[in-house]
Design a protein around this motif. Structure first.
Motif, PDB file in Angstrom:
ATOM      1  N   LEU A 282       0.845  -1.192   0.000  1.00 19.87           N
ATOM      2  CA  LEU A 282       0.000   0.000   0.000  1.00 19.87           C
ATOM      3  C   LEU A 282       0.880   1.241   0.000  1.00 19.87           C
ATOM      4  O   LEU A 282       1.566   1.540   0.980  1.00 19.87           O
ATOM      5  CB  LEU A 282      -0.922  -0.011   1.224  1.00 19.87           C
ATOM      6  CG  LEU A 282      -1.969  -1.135   1.240  1.00 19.87           C
ATOM      7  CD1 LEU A 282      -2.724  -1.149   2.557  1.00 19.87           C
ATOM      8  CD2 LEU A 282      -2.944  -0.972   0.072  1.00 19.87           C
ATOM      9  N   GLU A 283       0.859   1.945  -1.133  1.00 20.09           N
ATOM     10  CA  GLU A 283       1.672   3.144  -1.266  1.00 20.09           C
ATOM     11  C   GLU A 283       0.945   4.322  -0.645  1.00 20.09           C
ATOM     12  O   GLU A 283      -0.173   4.657  -1.037  1.00 20.09           O
ATOM     13  CB  GLU A 283       1.947   3.426  -2.748  1.00 20.09           C
ATOM     14  CG  GLU A 283       2.695   2.309  -3.460  1.00 20.09           C
ATOM     15  CD  GLU A 283       4.118   2.154  -2.954  1.00 20.09           C
ATOM     16  OE1 GLU A 283       4.638   3.110  -2.340  1.00 20.09           O
ATOM     17  OE2 GLU A 283       4.709   1.072  -3.168  1.00 20.09           O
ATOM     18  N   ARG A 284       1.582   4.911   0.329  1.00 23.63           N
ATOM     19  CA  ARG A 284       1.043   6.112   0.971  1.00 23.63           C
ATOM     20  C   ARG A 284       2.113   6.641   1.896  1.00 23.63           C
ATOM     21  O   ARG A 284       3.117   5.974   2.166  1.00 23.63           O
ATOM     22  CB  ARG A 284      -0.266   5.809   1.682  1.00 23.63           C
ATOM     23  CG  ARG A 284      -0.257   5.551   3.163  1.00 23.63           C
ATOM     24  CD  ARG A 284       0.359   4.272   3.611  1.00 23.63           C
ATOM     25  NE  ARG A 284       0.242   4.214   5.078  1.00 23.63           N
ATOM     26  CZ  ARG A 284       1.145   3.718   5.882  1.00 23.63           C
ATOM     27  NH1 ARG A 284       2.235   3.191   5.413  1.00 23.63           N
ATOM     28  NH2 ARG A 284       0.968   3.728   7.187  1.00 23.63           N
ATOM     29  N   SER A 286       4.282   7.037   4.910  1.00 26.77           N
ATOM     30  CA  SER A 286       4.431   5.998   5.929  1.00 26.77           C
ATOM     31  C   SER A 286       3.958   6.437   7.307  1.00 26.77           C
ATOM     32  O   SER A 286       3.665   5.586   8.158  1.00 26.77           O
ATOM     33  CB  SER A 286       5.900   5.565   6.012  1.00 26.77           C
ATOM     34  OG  SER A 286       6.722   6.642   6.413  1.00 26.77           O
ATOM     35  N   SER A 288       1.172   8.190   7.812  1.00 23.43           N
ATOM     36  CA  SER A 288      -0.254   8.496   7.751  1.00 23.43           C
ATOM     37  C   SER A 288      -1.084   7.390   8.400  1.00 23.43           C
ATOM     38  O   SER A 288      -0.684   6.233   8.455  1.00 23.43           O
ATOM     39  CB  SER A 288      -0.701   8.689   6.303  1.00 23.43           C
ATOM     40  OG  SER A 288      -0.524   7.496   5.563  1.00 23.43           O
ATOM     41  N   PHE A 290      -4.481   5.104   8.158  1.00 24.73           N
ATOM     42  CA  PHE A 290      -5.023   4.496   6.950  1.00 24.73           C
ATOM     43  C   PHE A 290      -6.250   3.671   7.331  1.00 24.73           C
ATOM     44  O   PHE A 290      -6.150   2.765   8.152  1.00 24.73           O
ATOM     45  CB  PHE A 290      -3.938   3.590   6.363  1.00 24.73           C
ATOM     46  CG  PHE A 290      -4.072   3.265   4.912  1.00 24.73           C
ATOM     47  CD1 PHE A 290      -4.672   2.091   4.513  1.00 24.73           C
ATOM     48  CD2 PHE A 290      -3.566   4.114   3.937  1.00 24.73           C
ATOM     49  CE1 PHE A 290      -4.766   1.759   3.175  1.00 24.73           C
ATOM     50  CE2 PHE A 290      -3.649   3.800   2.598  1.00 24.73           C
ATOM     51  CZ  PHE A 290      -4.250   2.621   2.212  1.00 24.73           C
ATOM     52  N   ILE A 299      -7.455   8.582   4.606  1.00 20.04           N
ATOM     53  CA  ILE A 299      -6.050   8.772   4.930  1.00 20.04           C
ATOM     54  C   ILE A 299      -5.919  10.052   5.753  1.00 20.04           C
ATOM     55  O   ILE A 299      -6.308  11.128   5.302  1.00 20.04           O
ATOM     56  CB  ILE A 299      -5.173   8.871   3.674  1.00 20.04           C
ATOM     57  CG1 ILE A 299      -5.284   7.591   2.837  1.00 20.04           C
ATOM     58  CG2 ILE A 299      -3.714   9.114   4.065  1.00 20.04           C
ATOM     59  CD1 ILE A 299      -4.460   7.611   1.574  1.00 20.04           C
ATOM     60  N   LEU A 301      -3.258  12.549   7.446  1.00 21.07           N
ATOM     61  CA  LEU A 301      -1.855  12.889   7.235  1.00 21.07           C
ATOM     62  C   LEU A 301      -1.192  13.437   8.496  1.00 21.07           C
ATOM     63  O   LEU A 301      -1.789  14.235   9.229  1.00 21.07           O
ATOM     64  CB  LEU A 301      -1.726  13.922   6.117  1.00 21.07           C
ATOM     65  CG  LEU A 301      -2.248  13.496   4.742  1.00 21.07           C
ATOM     66  CD1 LEU A 301      -2.098  14.650   3.748  1.00 21.07           C
ATOM     67  CD2 LEU A 301      -1.520  12.256   4.237  1.00 21.07           C
ATOM     68  N   TRP A 305       1.798  16.182   2.075  1.00 25.25           N
ATOM     69  CA  TRP A 305       1.876  15.180   1.012  1.00 25.25           C
ATOM     70  C   TRP A 305       1.683  15.884  -0.327  1.00 25.25           C
ATOM     71  O   TRP A 305       0.604  16.390  -0.622  1.00 25.25           O
ATOM     72  CB  TRP A 305       0.804  14.114   1.213  1.00 25.25           C
ATOM     73  CG  TRP A 305       0.952  12.909   0.323  1.00 25.25           C
ATOM     74  CD1 TRP A 305       2.037  12.528  -0.377  1.00 25.25           C
ATOM     75  CD2 TRP A 305      -0.060  11.927   0.069  1.00 25.25           C
ATOM     76  NE1 TRP A 305       1.796  11.365  -1.056  1.00 25.25           N
ATOM     77  CE2 TRP A 305       0.508  10.966  -0.801  1.00 25.25           C
ATOM     78  CE3 TRP A 305      -1.373  11.756   0.489  1.00 25.25           C
ATOM     79  CZ2 TRP A 305      -0.203   9.861  -1.264  1.00 25.25           C
ATOM     80  CZ3 TRP A 305      -2.088  10.647   0.045  1.00 25.25           C
ATOM     81  CH2 TRP A 305      -1.499   9.707  -0.825  1.00 25.25           C
ATOM     82  N   TYR A 325      -8.092   3.801  -5.805  1.00 23.06           N
ATOM     83  CA  TYR A 325      -6.787   4.047  -5.197  1.00 23.06           C
ATOM     84  C   TYR A 325      -5.863   2.861  -5.403  1.00 23.06           C
ATOM     85  O   TYR A 325      -4.686   3.020  -5.764  1.00 23.06           O
ATOM     86  CB  TYR A 325      -6.950   4.334  -3.703  1.00 23.06           C
ATOM     87  CG  TYR A 325      -5.659   4.704  -3.006  1.00 23.06           C
ATOM     88  CD1 TYR A 325      -5.268   6.032  -2.920  1.00 23.06           C
ATOM     89  CD2 TYR A 325      -4.835   3.737  -2.445  1.00 23.06           C
ATOM     90  CE1 TYR A 325      -4.081   6.386  -2.290  1.00 23.06           C
ATOM     91  CE2 TYR A 325      -3.643   4.079  -1.816  1.00 23.06           C
ATOM     92  CZ  TYR A 325      -3.275   5.411  -1.741  1.00 23.06           C
ATOM     93  OH  TYR A 325      -2.100   5.745  -1.133  1.00 23.06           O
ATOM     94  N   ARG A 330      -5.066   8.720  -7.814  1.00 23.32           N
ATOM     95  CA  ARG A 330      -4.799   9.548  -6.636  1.00 23.32           C
ATOM     96  C   ARG A 330      -5.650  10.811  -6.677  1.00 23.32           C
ATOM     97  O   ARG A 330      -5.151  11.923  -6.767  1.00 23.32           O
ATOM     98  CB  ARG A 330      -3.303   9.897  -6.554  1.00 23.32           C
ATOM     99  CG  ARG A 330      -2.379   8.697  -6.376  1.00 23.32           C
ATOM    100  CD  ARG A 330      -2.591   8.025  -5.016  1.00 23.32           C
ATOM    101  NE  ARG A 330      -1.696   6.911  -4.794  1.00 23.32           N
ATOM    102  CZ  ARG A 330      -2.007   5.639  -5.059  1.00 23.32           C
ATOM    103  NH1 ARG A 330      -3.207   5.340  -5.561  1.00 23.32           N
ATOM    104  NH2 ARG A 330      -1.145   4.683  -4.822  1.00 23.32           N
TER     105      ARG A 330
END
Length: 708
Positions: A282-284, A286, A288, A290, A299, A301, A305, A325, A330
């Protein structure tokens, strides 16, 4: 149930790392001759503890109102008029309850229809007092995770003496007994998560190499019913230097997902999604938070971002379509963006509504967000203000037809208003009062105000003042300044029967400081006082003290400070940096030896907050405030009371022991009290809690108003 991935683990992150029986002690050195006090259960160390306890108790119990305070606190804690807070499991509301008859407590349940009544009929599921007696154990309740939607089978967690380490055992809530041959784990720092009725994901101490350097589970295994634990299949691993590994299962019909994670430090995680038999990283950001919520993804923050030409600011809450997503899109809608005075304190979800808990200058507000006609629409909930609000869903996503799909519980309190619990439904400001805590003290004449102090670097720091009846700004008020200032934990108003009976109504003033390091103004407020900037927490706290003196709310001879855990580090540091400001210090379950904190129990997991003392450049700033390394003979210090617990496997009791021993050697004459049970909370039952509170208040009155 769907939840923030990061909220899965606050208890683990702030919890202990290793069993107390595993504590080791390094040899004493000229630099630290008191390492032997880190031997938690050692005969020599415990003999030292018993001697200190006896001396402190003799002095503190001499306070004339000690017995009255202790008895009053015990009556309050045992009162049957407290609110029995509940969590929903299917058709039942579950509650854990202690009173004079049930010191260890009852795990019990009722229905919503019964709960609405002034005196509900409760069904006992587990009598912990009876269980402890039958098994000759000092069990303390640590919670239960139940498998829905019938919630018959539960993984019950039992702690010895209040430690964070638990014994896990499967329990049948219908038969009301532990399951023969069911899931069972010995005492350890354990994570268990139901996958299906006969399978769990488990992270525990599997033997050498299975725990991280921080002492948390490093390996997650899939464990089937009846299978020897040694044969459970490894499905995920973290690195030894990580803080922990975890698994989170969402069993919402049609949206089944499992997320595995590894935390590289306290605030950063790497997440892997398992869905339809495939794993996806899961790209986001790190750091954050979720949350999968049915077909949506949330998400939150903790840092800015930047995506293309858009930068989403730290503290924002973003929502998007989960499927899009995962396919790489995005596109977000911001449901919350912070301001200079507003931050997001938490969220909860019903079936179709997102509930936001917003802090507005440290006062709570509620918002509802729903999708309608393809757009997100906001509604501000008209709720009590200003004070502390809470909202928690009653929706059970495992139920096909859930009558409470849009129902949620609302709590409210402030310094003078006892807690209340209300039933609400989304889309309406009408609420049903379910329970209200009675007033345990006469608040006539007590008043509250919010003020702001200017810190060393010019930052405005808010603080609350709770004035005793008739108190005037004449510099003579016995005043207690409380603070925490770490881990993004906010200090919001609370109703305290203890402070009411033993402090306000006796002429004492309470001050609660909202210093940097906390979360009152979002992630940036926290991050402004971490690692190399940790000193800002201490500057803020000292600035509040200076303002109290300048405004003649009190004076140094009448001003005391108190803090626990990270707050214990706070008051320990400020005591040494600004001793002229204070007369008394209550330092509870503290961190104090910041050169060795990362080697003791859970300490390694907190290096993202404080830094790594093994690195010269980081020890350079840690060493400037570490209390154990900075206390010196000849300093004119305020009187200090250290309190801790032998069974605290979160913050090692060696911190307080060694600090007290070093101060005694240097001639400072601190008081020290260590409860044998109690874990990080300091007390395992109401009797212990009442006694500890009476000792602390007796100390404060003796120091801040000796004529009383």
């Amino acid at each position: 149930m769907p939840r923030l991935i990061r909220t899965l683990l606050p208890a683990l992150l702030l919890a202990g790392a290793t069993s107390l029986s595993m504590a080791t002690t390094a040899p004493a050195t000229p630099e630290d001759p008191y390492l032997w006090l880190e031997d938690v259960q050692g005969d020599k160390a415990l003999a030292w503890v018993r001697e200190r306890n006896a001396q402190s108790r003799t002095l503190l119990q001499a306070f004339p109102r000690f017995g009255t305070m202790r008895d009053t606190f015990r009556a309050i804690l045992d009162s049957r008029e407290k609110i029995p807070y509940v969590s929903r499991r299917g058709e039942h509301l579950y509650n854990f309850w202690r009173d004079a008859t049930h010191q260890r407590g009852l795990w019990r349940r009722t229905t919503l229809a019964e709960y609405r009544k002034p005196d509900p009929a409760w069904e006992t599921v587990i009598d912990l007092d009876a269980l402890a007696k039958a098994e000759n154990e000092n069990w303390v309740w640590s919670g239960a995770d139940c498998f829905g939607p019938d919630y018959q089978r539960c993984l019950v967690r039992l702690s010895r003496g209040g430690a964070d380490a638990v014994v896990a055992r499967e329990f049948d809530t219908r038969a009301k007994r532990f399951v023969d041959g069911g899931f069972k784990l010995p005492e350890a720092k354990t994570q268990l998560e139901w996958l299906d009725a006969d399978t769990v994901y488990v992270g525990t101490d599997f033997g050498p190499g299975s725990m991280t350097d921080s002492g948390y589970p490093r390996i997650i295994k899939r464990w089937k019913r009846g299978q020897p634990l040694a044969e459970a299949v490894t499905v995920f691993e973290a690195q030894p230097k990580d803080v922990y590994a975890f698994a989170s299962v969402d069993r919402t019909p049609g949206f089944e997902r499992t997320v595995f994670g590894r935390a590289s430090d306290f605030y950063n995680t790497e997440l892997t999604l398992l869905a339809d038999g495939r794993t996806t990283r899961l790209e986001r950001p790190s750091d954050s938070d979720f949350t999968f919520w049915r077909d949506q993804l949330l998400i939150q923050l903790r840092s800015d971002w930047k995506l293309g030409d858009t930068t989403w600011p730290s503290g924002s809450l973003l929502v998007t379509d989960a499927k899009a997503y995962l396919a790489g899109e995005r596109r977000f809608t911001a449901l919350f963006t912070p301001t200079a005075t507003r931050s997001l304190a938490g969220l909860s979800t019903t079936r179709g509504t997102l509930l936001l808990n917003v802090l507005d200058n440290v006062a709570g507000r509620l918002e509802e967000w729903r999708r309608a006609d393809g757009r997100w629409q906001r509604r501000e909930v008209q709720a009590p203000f200003p004070g502390t609000l809470g909202a928690s869903t009653l929706h059970d996503p495992l139920l096909k037809d859930d009558a409470l799909a849009e129902a949620y519980l609302v709590t409210y309190t402030d310094f003078l208003t006892p807690d209340s619990l209300m039933l609400a439904r989304t889309g309406s400001d009408q609420r049903e009062l379910l329970k209200a805590r009675p007033a345990f003290f006469d608040a006539t004449g007590v008043r509250v105000e919010q003020r702001f102090a200017k810190s060393k670097d010019g930052t405005r720091v808010p603080y609350f003042v709770v004035w005793a009846p008739g108190a005037k700004p004449d510099g003579r008020n016995p005043t207690l300044l409380y603070g925490y200032g770490g881990f993004e934990v906010s200090q919001q108003p609370w109703y305290s029967a203890g402070f009411g009976t033993a402090w306000y109504t006796q002429g004492g003033v309470l001050v609660v400081a909202n210093i940097r390091g906390g979360g009152e103004y979002g992630p940036a407020w926290h991050q402004a006082a971490t690692k190399a900037n940790k000193q800002k927490s201490y500057d803020d706290f000292a600035a509040v003290a200076e303002d109290l003196i300048a405004q003649k709310i009190t004076s140094p001879q009448h001003l005391g400070i108190e803090g626990g855990s990270n707050g214990g580090l706070l008051v320990g540091a400020v005591m040494l940096q600004r001793p002229e400001l204070f007369k008394a210090v209550v330092c509870q379950v503290p961190l104090l030896d910041m050169q060795r904190y990362h080697k003791l129990l859970a300490g390694a997991s907190w290096m993202a907050e404080y830094g790594n003392p093994d690195k010269a450049d980081e020890w350079a700033f840690i060493s400037k405030y570490s209390p154990y390394q900075n206390v010196r003979p000849g300093l004119k210090l305020p009187k200090v009371l250290f309190t801790t617990s032998t069974r605290d496997d979160r913050v090692h009791p060696g911190h307080a022991r060694k600090m007290a021993a070093r101060m005694l050697e240097q001639g400072h004459a601190p008081l020290y009290y260590e409860n044998i049970e109690g874990g990080h909370g300091g007390a395992a039952d109401n009797a212990q809690r009442a006694d500890l509170m009476a000792l602390e208040f007796a100390f404060l009155w003796q120091q801040l108003a000796p004529a009383q």
